[in-house]
Write an enzyme that holds these catalytic residues in place. Structure first.
Site, PDB file in Angstrom:
ATOM      1  N   GLU A   1       7.982  -8.507  15.523  1.00 26.08           N
ATOM      2  CA  GLU A   1       8.095  -9.424  14.398  1.00 26.08           C
ATOM      3  C   GLU A   1       9.057 -10.556  14.773  1.00 26.08           C
ATOM      4  O   GLU A   1      10.271 -10.360  14.792  1.00 26.08           O
ATOM      5  CB  GLU A   1       8.608  -8.676  13.168  1.00 26.08           C
ATOM      6  CG  GLU A   1       7.769  -7.460  12.804  1.00 26.08           C
ATOM      7  CD  GLU A   1       8.559  -6.434  12.030  1.00 26.08           C
ATOM      8  OE1 GLU A   1       8.988  -6.742  10.894  1.00 26.08           O
ATOM      9  OE2 GLU A   1       8.765  -5.313  12.552  1.00 26.08           O
TER      10      GLU A   1
ATOM     11  N   HIS B   1       3.442  -8.648  10.409  1.00 31.60           N
ATOM     12  CA  HIS B   1       3.749  -7.232  10.640  1.00 31.60           C
ATOM     13  C   HIS B   1       2.550  -6.485  11.222  1.00 31.60           C
ATOM     14  O   HIS B   1       2.237  -5.367  10.784  1.00 31.60           O
ATOM     15  CB  HIS B   1       4.204  -6.579   9.341  1.00 31.60           C
ATOM     16  CG  HIS B   1       5.225  -5.494   9.517  1.00 31.60           C
ATOM     17  ND1 HIS B   1       4.976  -4.353  10.252  1.00 31.60           N
ATOM     18  CD2 HIS B   1       6.490  -5.382   9.064  1.00 31.60           C
ATOM     19  CE1 HIS B   1       6.043  -3.579  10.220  1.00 31.60           C
ATOM     20  NE2 HIS B   1       6.989  -4.179   9.514  1.00 31.60           N
TER      21      HIS B   1
ATOM     22  N   HIS C   1      11.714  -6.727   3.505  1.00 30.42           N
ATOM     23  CA  HIS C   1      10.463  -7.491   3.533  1.00 30.42           C
ATOM     24  C   HIS C   1      10.121  -8.122   2.185  1.00 30.42           C
ATOM     25  O   HIS C   1       8.958  -8.139   1.763  1.00 30.42           O
ATOM     26  CB  HIS C   1       9.318  -6.609   4.008  1.00 30.42           C
ATOM     27  CG  HIS C   1       9.446  -6.147   5.428  1.00 30.42           C
ATOM     28  ND1 HIS C   1      10.101  -6.885   6.394  1.00 30.42           N
ATOM     29  CD2 HIS C   1       9.010  -5.003   6.049  1.00 30.42           C
ATOM     30  CE1 HIS C   1      10.056  -6.228   7.546  1.00 30.42           C
ATOM     31  NE2 HIS C   1       9.401  -5.096   7.365  1.00 30.42           N
TER      32      HIS C   1
END
Length: 375
Positions: free
Chosen positions: A339, A203, A132
């Protein structure tokens, strides 16, 4: 004389009290709890409302969706995302509740990729991989916020060349739009001045049951995908696009999450449950349903539409007991994430759809979370 002076003062006091009176939100959140300053930049809570009474609260710290209030089968307004009720909890937490993720959502193997013959080293914050965008990814940044109307929030951010090791100055605009058919439409636009890789996503942690502190094992899920990307022990794709047919990864029909999540299937063992990328059948068509989740308990449904080729379904396998909004303790598998994305580790996987963005090109990604009431 005394009375003449008192009357204007009293009127002014009443006017002032009306001006500072806190807006009452459906979620019960208090805007003042999000007014702060982080890294010299102001944070706040922004509220979107549609004509149906749906309410979405977003903070510009990490572009995070803080609450989503939708009606259940009895018309009761219900918060369906996890999060915190104050900015201090977000800034002190290492989690991703509701966050904008980038520059690259999901994992890049060894935090390393090569583009046009140049190697770029990224932070290694997840078993030697970059996850991420690293520990100081976009989920920790203060976004510039403009709210042109009650249904729209525009967030912008300049991710500078070299930030977290990524090349190129990336100009990003993320637009949250709350529609009158109870959908939260997230649009990501970006341009760069150097060749780079981009994979932006959201998220949010969803629990549709309306029961605080519950698990999502009783939720039903459907993912419109014939294939998925298997992973190794470090959760990096093996390069294979494996068929879901005949495996617990086959979620093409509404399926109880708890009925499959603990099956002794190697991929589920490696991920400690569902934590994989599915290769969508939708071909980037926003009008085609990519995923659906339903809670029979509340009657709330969630439909996902996207122009992205994949979706990461994460079932909260790494969640531990943590106190969230209004003191509610979120348990293991207390929420799920969907996601929308390009595939993990695409910069190192030539057989995957490319995530390269070059000067003169425009990055555009869409994710629509539409909420329904199921019969």
């Amino acid at each position: 004389m005394k009375k003449k002076w008192m009357m204007p003062l009293l009127a002014m006091g009443l006017l002032f009290s009306c001006e500072v009176k806190e807006e009452k939100l459906v979620s019960g959140l208090e805007k003042e709890q999000f007014v702060s300053e982080t890294a010299g930049q102001p944070t706040a809570l922004y509220v979107l409302k549609n004509d149906k009474g749906m309410e979405v609260c977003i903070t510009n710290y990490g572009g995070r969706v803080v609450s989503v209030m939708v009606p259940d089968k009895n018309g009761k307004m219900t918060d369906v995302v996890l999060g915190y009720d104050n900015i201090a909890a977000y800034t002190s937490s290492g989690g991703n509740f509701g966050a904008l993720i980038g520059r690259y959502g999901n994992r890049i193997a060894n935090g390393l990729f090569t583009l046009d013959g140049i190697a770029y080293q990224l932070p290694q914050n997840n078993n030697g991989n970059c996850l991420h965008g690293g520990p100081e990814g976009y989920h920790t940044r203060i976004w510039n916020a403009v709210q042109p109307n009650t249904k729209t929030l525009e967030l912008t951010y300049l991710s500078k060349d070299g930030e977290a090791g990524f090349p190129g100055n990336l100009n990003i605009k993320v637009t949250y739009t709350l529609t009158d058919d109870n959908a939260l439409d997230i649009r990501y636009d970006a341009t760069t001045d150097k060749p780079t890789v981009v994979n932006l996503t959201n998220h949010s942690y969803f629990n549709l049951s309306g029961v605080g502190g519950s698990q999502i094992l009783d939720h039903l899920i459907m993912i419109n995908a014939d294939r998925y990307t298997p992973v190794n022990a470090l959760l990096i794709p093996t390069s294979e696009l494996a068929p879901v047919e005949g495996t617990p990864m086959d979620l093409r029909q509404l399926t109880g999450i708890g009925s499959k999540i603990d099956e002794p299937f190697e991929q589920l063992v490696l991920g400690k449950g569902f934590d994989h990328n599915w290769v969508l059948n939708t071909g980037g068509d926003l009008s085609r349903l990519a995923c659906k989740v339903v809670s029979r308990a509340s009657g709330i449904g969630l439909e996902v539409y996207t122009n992205e080729p994949g979706v990461q379904f994460y079932a909260g396998n790494f969640m531990t007991s943590e106190k969230g909004k209004f003191g509610i303790v979120y348990p293991h598998r207390g929420a799920l994430c969907l996601e929308t994305q390009h595939y993990p580790d695409s910069p190192n996987q030539p057989g995957f759809p490319s995530t390269v963005l070059r000067p003169g090109e425009k990055y555009l990604s869409r994710c629509i979370y539409k909420f329904t009431v199921e019969p």
